[in-house]
Design an enzyme around this catalytic site. Structure first.
Site, PDB file in Angstrom:
ATOM      1  N   SER A  30       1.176  -1.249  -0.134  1.00  0.00           N
ATOM      2  CA  SER A  30       0.106  -0.132   0.147  1.00  0.00           C
ATOM      3  C   SER A  30       0.833   1.322   0.025  1.00  0.00           C
ATOM      4  O   SER A  30       1.577   1.457   0.897  1.00  0.00           O
ATOM      5  CB  SER A  30      -0.937   0.036   1.139  1.00  0.00           C
ATOM      6  OG  SER A  30      -1.707  -1.085   1.168  1.00  0.00           O
ATOM      7  N   HIS A  61      -4.705   0.359  -5.402  1.00  0.00           N
ATOM      8  CA  HIS A  61      -3.953  -0.703  -5.696  1.00  0.00           C
ATOM      9  C   HIS A  61      -3.929  -1.230  -6.987  1.00  0.00           C
ATOM     10  O   HIS A  61      -4.289  -2.440  -7.459  1.00  0.00           O
ATOM     11  CB  HIS A  61      -4.457  -2.011  -4.666  1.00  0.00           C
ATOM     12  CG  HIS A  61      -4.061  -1.707  -3.353  1.00  0.00           C
ATOM     13  ND1 HIS A  61      -2.834  -2.455  -2.970  1.00  0.00           N
ATOM     14  CD2 HIS A  61      -4.853  -1.474  -2.275  1.00  0.00           C
ATOM     15  CE1 HIS A  61      -2.737  -2.289  -1.527  1.00  0.00           C
ATOM     16  NE2 HIS A  61      -3.913  -1.608  -1.030  1.00  0.00           N
ATOM     17  N   HIS A  83      -5.465  -8.604  -1.596  1.00  0.00           N
ATOM     18  CA  HIS A  83      -5.431  -9.141  -0.478  1.00  0.00           C
ATOM     19  C   HIS A  83      -6.762 -10.051   0.116  1.00  0.00           C
ATOM     20  O   HIS A  83      -7.588 -10.113  -0.831  1.00  0.00           O
ATOM     21  CB  HIS A  83      -5.711  -7.890   0.478  1.00  0.00           C
ATOM     22  CG  HIS A  83      -4.719  -6.696   0.545  1.00  0.00           C
ATOM     23  ND1 HIS A  83      -4.554  -5.706  -0.653  1.00  0.00           N
ATOM     24  CD2 HIS A  83      -3.737  -6.613   1.380  1.00  0.00           C
ATOM     25  CE1 HIS A  83      -3.582  -5.271  -0.232  1.00  0.00           C
ATOM     26  NE2 HIS A  83      -3.083  -5.401   0.923  1.00  0.00           N
ATOM     27  N   TYR A  85      -8.608 -10.036   2.443  1.00  0.00           N
ATOM     28  CA  TYR A  85      -9.974  -9.474   2.838  1.00  0.00           C
ATOM     29  C   TYR A  85     -10.806  -9.014   1.490  1.00  0.00           C
ATOM     30  O   TYR A  85     -11.869  -8.700   1.947  1.00  0.00           O
ATOM     31  CB  TYR A  85      -9.651  -8.208   3.781  1.00  0.00           C
ATOM     32  CG  TYR A  85      -9.004  -7.012   3.148  1.00  0.00           C
ATOM     33  CD1 TYR A  85      -9.394  -6.101   2.163  1.00  0.00           C
ATOM     34  CD2 TYR A  85      -7.527  -6.759   3.609  1.00  0.00           C
ATOM     35  CE1 TYR A  85      -8.800  -5.210   1.521  1.00  0.00           C
ATOM     36  CE2 TYR A  85      -6.809  -5.838   3.181  1.00  0.00           C
ATOM     37  CZ  TYR A  85      -7.334  -4.881   1.885  1.00  0.00           C
ATOM     38  OH  TYR A  85      -6.654  -3.997   1.623  1.00  0.00           O
ATOM     39  N   GLU A  86     -10.256  -8.949   0.456  1.00  0.00           N
ATOM     40  CA  GLU A  86     -11.075  -8.653  -0.783  1.00  0.00           C
ATOM     41  C   GLU A  86     -11.984  -9.767  -1.025  1.00  0.00           C
ATOM     42  O   GLU A  86     -13.023  -9.641  -1.891  1.00  0.00           O
ATOM     43  CB  GLU A  86     -10.275  -8.379  -1.781  1.00  0.00           C
ATOM     44  CG  GLU A  86      -9.212  -7.120  -1.797  1.00  0.00           C
ATOM     45  CD  GLU A  86      -8.327  -6.854  -3.058  1.00  0.00           C
ATOM     46  OE1 GLU A  86      -8.845  -6.600  -4.019  1.00  0.00           O
ATOM     47  OE2 GLU A  86      -7.286  -6.912  -2.568  1.00  0.00           O
ATOM     48  N   ALA A 113       2.694  -2.031   4.269  1.00  0.00           N
ATOM     49  CA  ALA A 113       2.249  -1.162   5.045  1.00  0.00           C
ATOM     50  C   ALA A 113       1.832  -1.794   6.499  1.00  0.00           C
ATOM     51  O   ALA A 113       1.175  -2.869   6.175  1.00  0.00           O
ATOM     52  CB  ALA A 113       1.279  -0.126   4.523  1.00  0.00           C
ATOM     53  N   MET A 211      -2.209  -6.879   6.970  1.00  0.00           N
ATOM     54  CA  MET A 211      -3.259  -7.643   6.468  1.00  0.00           C
ATOM     55  C   MET A 211      -2.639  -8.196   5.083  1.00  0.00           C
ATOM     56  O   MET A 211      -3.359  -8.675   4.121  1.00  0.00           O
ATOM     57  CB  MET A 211      -4.411  -7.068   6.053  1.00  0.00           C
ATOM     58  CG  MET A 211      -4.971  -5.976   7.138  1.00  0.00           C
ATOM     59  SD  MET A 211      -6.364  -4.767   6.633  1.00  0.00           S
ATOM     60  CE  MET A 211      -6.309  -3.626   8.068  1.00  0.00           C
ATOM     61  N   SER A 212      -1.518  -8.480   5.148  1.00  0.00           N
ATOM     62  CA  SER A 212      -0.897  -9.144   3.815  1.00  0.00           C
ATOM     63  C   SER A 212       0.438 -10.116   4.024  1.00  0.00           C
ATOM     64  O   SER A 212       0.446 -10.476   5.161  1.00  0.00           O
ATOM     65  CB  SER A 212      -0.376  -8.261   2.919  1.00  0.00           C
ATOM     66  OG  SER A 212       0.608  -7.347   3.289  1.00  0.00           O
ATOM     67  N   ASN A 235       1.772   3.645  10.770  1.00  0.00           N
ATOM     68  CA  ASN A 235       1.095   4.268  11.895  1.00  0.00           C
ATOM     69  C   ASN A 235       1.308   3.336  12.982  1.00  0.00           C
ATOM     70  O   ASN A 235       1.549   2.198  12.845  1.00  0.00           O
ATOM     71  CB  ASN A 235      -0.351   4.276  11.629  1.00  0.00           C
ATOM     72  CG  ASN A 235      -0.901   2.875  11.324  1.00  0.00           C
ATOM     73  OD1 ASN A 235      -0.524   2.335  10.031  1.00  0.00           O
ATOM     74  ND2 ASN A 235      -1.462   2.122  12.050  1.00  0.00           N
ATOM     75  N   HIS A 247      -7.035   4.883   6.606  1.00  0.00           N
ATOM     76  CA  HIS A 247      -6.153   4.557   5.739  1.00  0.00           C
ATOM     77  C   HIS A 247      -5.367   5.490   5.015  1.00  0.00           C
ATOM     78  O   HIS A 247      -4.455   5.454   4.475  1.00  0.00           O
ATOM     79  CB  HIS A 247      -7.052   3.909   4.606  1.00  0.00           C
ATOM     80  CG  HIS A 247      -6.527   3.272   3.274  1.00  0.00           C
ATOM     81  ND1 HIS A 247      -5.479   2.321   3.552  1.00  0.00           N
ATOM     82  CD2 HIS A 247      -6.161   3.783   2.038  1.00  0.00           C
ATOM     83  CE1 HIS A 247      -4.879   2.058   2.359  1.00  0.00           C
ATOM     84  NE2 HIS A 247      -5.395   2.916   1.503  1.00  0.00           N
TER      85      HIS A 247
END
Ligand code: HPA
Length: 272
Positions: A30, A61, A83, A85-86, A113, A211-212, A235, A247
């Site tokens: 990201s 993306h 990802h 989550y998609e 990220a 998340m990846s 963050n 985000h």
């Protein structure tokens, strides 16, 4: 189509376009996609044109496979990753890794990220991934084993190739890059974690959360590839600071550290 048939279809299509032989695969996370612009003599193939390839659904993306060279190193870069989550399976999101392995890469460089879980970190830090914790609730190797790639029960005791990490540390230091090292934990997303989850993850040994990366690293090791992983701590994770996560902060921090991140990738490509 089975996953194996999709890999074959994608490979055959790419080979019909080029006989380029990449040595290193690079997955850009990201806000970190700009590095692909540094590759020379590029061929760019949008994911949607490649039969069998999953297509990213997330803003920021835009997906493409970019084949090109960087200071003599032949690179296959994925700008825009898919990802979990998609809604794709982990077998699908890792399909590009297997296609790159078929194209001939020996090393996979994974970037992402991530949120800082280690309280010594701050936004903007770069973390070399020493190991990971798969907290996604799934494993990309579930289902029939793809024997052409690797064994049913692959070893995972040196996922992020130790010898490359050892080479990289002094080079990063010489270049004035403050490179931390730690454990990356994968959470499925797409919601960010709760503060209680982050406290639990810290107790479990995580230094960063995202998340990846974990599915790709597992599949890369199954294929026998060397792996390097770098997290950009965009963050501090939920509950560390007294504010909400957003985000746009992730993208802004990734932009801010682009210079150091790019220099680190350049160094990685010299040793990979
Ligand atoms: N949590 C999960 N994924 C992330 C974060 C985070 O705090 N920051 C960037 N990706």
């Amino acid at each position: 189509m089975t996953i194996q048939e999709r890999i074959d279809a994608a490979y055959t299509f790419i080979r019909s376009r080029t006989d380029f032989q990449p040595e290193v695969g690079l997955i850009l996370g990201s806000g970190l996609g700009d590095f692909a612009d540094r590759l020379e003599d590029c061929i760019e193939i949008p994911f949607f044109q490649i039969p069998g390839f999953p297509v990213p659904t997330v803003e920021g993306h835009a997906g493409a496979l970019i084949l090109g060279t960087f200071q003599g190193c032949a690179v296959a870069a994925l700008r825009g990753r898919i990802h979990y989550y998609e809604g794709y399976s982990q077998q699908e999101i890792t399909l590009p890794v297997r296609v790159m392995a078929r194209l001939g890469i020996r090393t996979l460089v994974l970037t992402n990220a991530a949120g800082g879980v280690n309280l010594d970190f701050s936004a903007g830090a770069l973390m070399l991934i020493a190991d990971h914790i798969n907290f996604s609730g799934m494993n990309p190797l579930m289902g029939p084993n793809l024997e052409a790639f690797g064994p049913r029960f692959p070893d995972m005791s040196d996922i992020y190739t130790r010898s490359l990490r050892e080479k990289l540390r002094p080079l990063a230091k010489e270049a004035g890059i403050d490179l931390r090292e730690g454990v990356y934990m994968m959470y499925s997303g797409p919601s960010y974690e709760s503060p209680a989850e982050i406290r639990a993850f810290r107790t479990l040994g995580a230094d960063a959360v995202g998340m990846s990366t974990v599915p790709e690293a597992i599949v890369a090791r199954h294929c026998g590839l060397q792996v390097v992983g770098v997290s950009c701590i965009t963050n501090m994770a939920a509950g560390v600071l007294d504010r909400k996560l957003d985000h746009s902060e992730v993208v802004e921090t990734a932009q801010r550290v682009k210079g150091n991140f790019t220099r680190l990738l350049e160094i990685i490509l010299t040793i990979a």
